[in-house]
Design a protein around this motif. Structure first.
Motif, PDB file in Angstrom:
ATOM      1  N   GLU A  24      32.583  21.380  44.993  1.00 35.37           N
ATOM      2  CA  GLU A  24      33.240  22.599  45.447  1.00 35.37           C
ATOM      3  C   GLU A  24      34.470  22.890  44.587  1.00 35.37           C
ATOM      4  OE1 GLU A  24      35.474  23.880  49.516  1.00 35.37           O
ATOM      5  OE2 GLU A  24      33.414  23.157  49.740  1.00 35.37           O
ATOM      6  N   ASN A  25      35.294  21.875  44.348  1.00 35.27           N
ATOM      7  CA  ASN A  25      36.505  22.076  43.555  1.00 35.27           C
ATOM      8  C   ASN A  25      36.195  22.371  42.097  1.00 35.27           C
ATOM      9  OD1 ASN A  25      38.400  21.946  45.573  1.00 35.27           O
ATOM     10  ND2 ASN A  25      38.792  19.769  45.339  1.00 35.27           N
ATOM     11  N   GLU A  26      35.152  21.749  41.575  1.00 36.67           N
ATOM     12  CA  GLU A  26      34.763  22.041  40.192  1.00 36.67           C
ATOM     13  C   GLU A  26      34.316  23.493  40.044  1.00 36.67           C
ATOM     14  OE1 GLU A  26      31.815  19.119  39.244  1.00 36.67           O
ATOM     15  OE2 GLU A  26      33.311  17.630  38.571  1.00 36.67           O
ATOM     16  N   LEU A  27      33.577  23.993  41.033  1.00 33.52           N
ATOM     17  CA  LEU A  27      33.126  25.382  40.975  1.00 33.52           C
ATOM     18  C   LEU A  27      34.304  26.337  41.131  1.00 33.52           C
ATOM     19  CD1 LEU A  27      30.797  27.314  40.687  1.00 33.52           C
ATOM     20  CD2 LEU A  27      30.375  27.143  43.156  1.00 33.52           C
ATOM     21  N   ILE A  28      35.265  25.987  42.004  1.00 34.78           N
ATOM     22  CA  ILE A  28      36.470  26.804  42.138  1.00 34.78           C
ATOM     23  C   ILE A  28      37.195  26.874  40.798  1.00 34.78           C
ATOM     24  CG2 ILE A  28      38.786  26.880  43.147  1.00 34.78           C
ATOM     25  CD1 ILE A  28      37.535  25.774  45.731  1.00 34.78           C
ATOM     26  N   ALA A  29      37.351  25.729  40.146  1.00 40.35           N
ATOM     27  CA  ALA A  29      38.044  25.692  38.858  1.00 40.35           C
ATOM     28  C   ALA A  29      37.335  26.549  37.816  1.00 40.35           C
ATOM     29  CB  ALA A  29      38.160  24.250  38.366  1.00 40.35           C
ATOM     30  N   GLN A  30      36.022  26.474  37.795  1.00 36.18           N
ATOM     31  CA  GLN A  30      35.252  27.281  36.841  1.00 36.18           C
ATOM     32  C   GLN A  30      35.434  28.769  37.099  1.00 36.18           C
ATOM     33  OE1 GLN A  30      31.182  25.951  37.232  1.00 36.18           O
ATOM     34  NE2 GLN A  30      31.680  23.851  36.628  1.00 36.18           N
ATOM     35  N   ARG A  31      35.383  29.162  38.372  1.00 36.14           N
ATOM     36  CA  ARG A  31      35.521  30.576  38.708  1.00 36.14           C
ATOM     37  C   ARG A  31      36.942  31.083  38.424  1.00 36.14           C
ATOM     38  NH1 ARG A  31      31.572  31.527  42.902  1.00 36.14           N
ATOM     39  NH2 ARG A  31      29.603  30.741  42.056  1.00 36.14           N
ATOM     40  N   LEU A  32      37.943  30.260  38.739  1.00 32.14           N
ATOM     41  CA  LEU A  32      39.318  30.661  38.448  1.00 32.14           C
ATOM     42  C   LEU A  32      39.509  30.857  36.949  1.00 32.14           C
ATOM     43  CD1 LEU A  32      41.349  28.277  40.808  1.00 32.14           C
ATOM     44  CD2 LEU A  32      41.008  30.739  41.097  1.00 32.14           C
ATOM     45  N   ASP A  33      38.987  29.930  36.178  1.00 31.55           N
ATOM     46  CA  ASP A  33      39.131  30.029  34.727  1.00 31.55           C
ATOM     47  C   ASP A  33      38.415  31.264  34.190  1.00 31.55           C
ATOM     48  OD1 ASP A  33      39.765  29.063  32.034  1.00 31.55           O
ATOM     49  OD2 ASP A  33      37.633  28.586  31.876  1.00 31.55           O
ATOM     50  N   TYR A  84      52.794  35.879  41.188  1.00 35.62           N
ATOM     51  CA  TYR A  84      52.131  35.393  42.392  1.00 35.62           C
ATOM     52  C   TYR A  84      51.580  36.535  43.242  1.00 35.62           C
ATOM     53  CZ  TYR A  84      53.772  30.630  41.587  1.00 35.62           C
ATOM     54  OH  TYR A  84      53.966  29.379  41.065  1.00 35.62           O
ATOM     55  N   ALA A  85      52.290  37.655  43.283  1.00 31.24           N
ATOM     56  CA  ALA A  85      51.810  38.797  44.057  1.00 31.24           C
ATOM     57  C   ALA A  85      50.470  39.301  43.535  1.00 31.24           C
ATOM     58  CB  ALA A  85      52.846  39.917  44.027  1.00 31.24           C
ATOM     59  N   ALA A  86      50.266  39.188  42.221  1.00 28.78           N
ATOM     60  CA  ALA A  86      49.011  39.629  41.615  1.00 28.78           C
ATOM     61  C   ALA A  86      47.958  38.529  41.608  1.00 28.78           C
ATOM     62  CB  ALA A  86      49.269  40.109  40.182  1.00 28.78           C
ATOM     63  N   TYR A  87      48.396  37.294  41.415  1.00 32.47           N
ATOM     64  CA  TYR A  87      47.463  36.171  41.212  1.00 32.47           C
ATOM     65  C   TYR A  87      46.886  35.620  42.513  1.00 32.47           C
ATOM     66  CZ  TYR A  87      45.781  31.518  39.880  1.00 32.47           C
ATOM     67  OH  TYR A  87      45.012  30.405  39.702  1.00 32.47           O
ATOM     68  N   LEU A  88      47.733  35.359  43.498  1.00 30.76           N
ATOM     69  CA  LEU A  88      47.282  34.630  44.681  1.00 30.76           C
ATOM     70  C   LEU A  88      46.206  35.339  45.501  1.00 30.76           C
ATOM     71  CD1 LEU A  88      50.532  32.857  45.949  1.00 30.76           C
ATOM     72  CD2 LEU A  88      48.543  31.857  44.822  1.00 30.76           C
ATOM     73  N   PRO A  89      46.296  36.655  45.736  1.00 36.50           N
ATOM     74  CA  PRO A  89      45.198  37.281  46.490  1.00 36.50           C
ATOM     75  C   PRO A  89      43.842  37.107  45.805  1.00 36.50           C
ATOM     76  CG  PRO A  89      47.097  38.732  46.425  1.00 36.50           C
ATOM     77  CD  PRO A  89      47.382  37.618  45.456  1.00 36.50           C
ATOM     78  N   ARG A  90      43.841  37.206  44.488  1.00 36.89           N
ATOM     79  CA  ARG A  90      42.563  37.062  43.770  1.00 36.89           C
ATOM     80  C   ARG A  90      42.083  35.615  43.764  1.00 36.89           C
ATOM     81  NH1 ARG A  90      42.595  40.034  38.128  1.00 36.89           N
ATOM     82  NH2 ARG A  90      40.457  39.233  38.254  1.00 36.89           N
ATOM     83  N   SER A  91      43.006  34.665  43.598  1.00 36.42           N
ATOM     84  CA  SER A  91      42.589  33.261  43.594  1.00 36.42           C
ATOM     85  C   SER A  91      42.082  32.844  44.972  1.00 36.42           C
ATOM     86  CB  SER A  91      43.730  32.353  43.140  1.00 36.42           C
ATOM     87  OG  SER A  91      44.780  32.329  44.086  1.00 36.42           O
ATOM     88  N   MET A  92      42.731  33.332  46.034  1.00 34.86           N
ATOM     89  CA  MET A  92      42.281  32.996  47.373  1.00 34.86           C
ATOM     90  C   MET A  92      40.904  33.568  47.675  1.00 34.86           C
ATOM     91  SD  MET A  92      44.464  30.990  48.817  1.00 34.86           S
ATOM     92  CE  MET A  92      44.536  30.302  47.157  1.00 34.86           C
ATOM     93  N   GLU A  93      40.631  34.743  47.146  1.00 31.87           N
ATOM     94  CA  GLU A  93      39.310  35.343  47.345  1.00 31.87           C
ATOM     95  C   GLU A  93      38.238  34.502  46.654  1.00 31.87           C
ATOM     96  OE1 GLU A  93      36.229  37.713  48.585  1.00 31.87           O
ATOM     97  OE2 GLU A  93      38.282  37.528  49.321  1.00 31.87           O
TER      98      GLU A  93
END
Length: 290
Positions: A158-167, A265-274
């Motif tokens: 799960e964490n590896e896939l999160i990392a891939q998607r974030l990148d 953070y205002a721009a990054y966090l909503p997208r990373s959380m999604e």
């Protein structure tokens, strides 16, 4: 004692129950609940019954305050309040241990299966644990199609896939790249070290710095860390006075980080959380871990 990884991929460092794998922020902050966790739990309960164990299908009700939810999504005032008290969330628990319970998303003892398991003999608990691991894997595969061999393997995937998607989705975004670069320049101007200006790295750098300090303490204390999965260790014993000194430095660094990264953070966090929410949905996250 709590096992901890080096840091959550999204850089928030929350502990869900007594997590033995890198924890991530709760999907609930972005909404979009599915019935998959309940479906998985139903399969697990049937599987455990077939193996001769009592098990209650149970999905924890994740509890999160309004301020914490806002902080996850980059609200400046909510983040400032949290960081003024907690820094990056690394050393605060050693100074205010009562806060660990309050900040937990849910407690293992909330589960009806916690009592069921603890009523078994030591040998039965071992057998129960092995059966539960197999049944969880069965439930996840049947409902989501994901193949895992253990809870640790599931968390790793799960964490590896999160990392891939974030990148893939965030590190190449021109707006985020520009905001991360400006944040990095600001932090350097305040005397902080910045190794990478990539958006994902910028979101994690502050927490990683203090997590690394805690890890060094843990690996040099008198608590053996042998036999744990890679990247994990037992929480160290830190006297309150010493921890308070670390926390004071951590809070100052966290507030500098926020001031420099307010727009980022205002721009990054909503997208990373999604992204986190979507990946957790793919793994049917939300099931009982007891």
């Amino acid at each position: 004692m709590i096992k901890r990884s080096t840091l959550a991929l999204v850089g928030l460092g929350l502990v869900a129950g007594c997590a033995a794998a890198p924890p991530v922020a709760p999907a609930v902050v972005s909404g979009g609940k599915t019935d998959q966790p309940r479906q998985i739990q139903t399969v697990v309960a049937d599987c455990m019954k077939q193996r001769g164990f009592k098990y209650v299908a149970w999905v924890p009700e994740v509890k999160i305050s309004e301020d914490a939810g806002k902080a996850y999504l980059g609200d400046y005032e909510a983040m400032k309040k949290e960081r003024t008290e907690q820094g990056f969330g690394i050393f605060a628990g050693f100074v205010h241990p009562e806060q660990r319970e309050k900040r937990a998303l849910w407690r293992e003892s909330d589960s009806p299966n916690f009592t069921i398991k603890n009523q078994l003999s030591p040998a039965q608990r071992v057998a129960y644990g092995k059966a539960l691991t197999a049944c969880r894997s069965q439930g996840l595969q049947r409902v989501t199609g994901k193949v895992v061999t253990s809870d640790e393997d599931r968390a790793k995937q799960e964490n590896e896939l999160i990392a891939q998607r974030l990148d893939r989705d965030l590190n190449a975004d021109p707006k985020l790249v520009g905001l991360a670069s400006a944040m990095g320049d600001c932090l350097k101007g305040k005397g902080h070290q910045v190794a990478s200006l990539r958006p994902v790295d910028m979101s994690q750098r502050g927490g990683e710095e203090f997590e690394a300090q805690k890890k060094r303490i843990a690996l040099n204390d008198d608590i053996p860390d042998k036999g744990l999965p890679a990247g994990q260790y037992y929480e160290p014993r830190i006297p309150v006075g010493t921890a308070r000194q670390y926390l004071s430095r951590e809070i100052k660094a966290a507030l500098d980080d926020l001031e420099c990264g307010k727009d980022f953070y205002a721009a990054y966090l909503p997208r990373s959380m999604e992204i986190v929410r979507r990946v957790q949905g793919e793994f049917g996250s939300g099931g009982d871990n007891s």
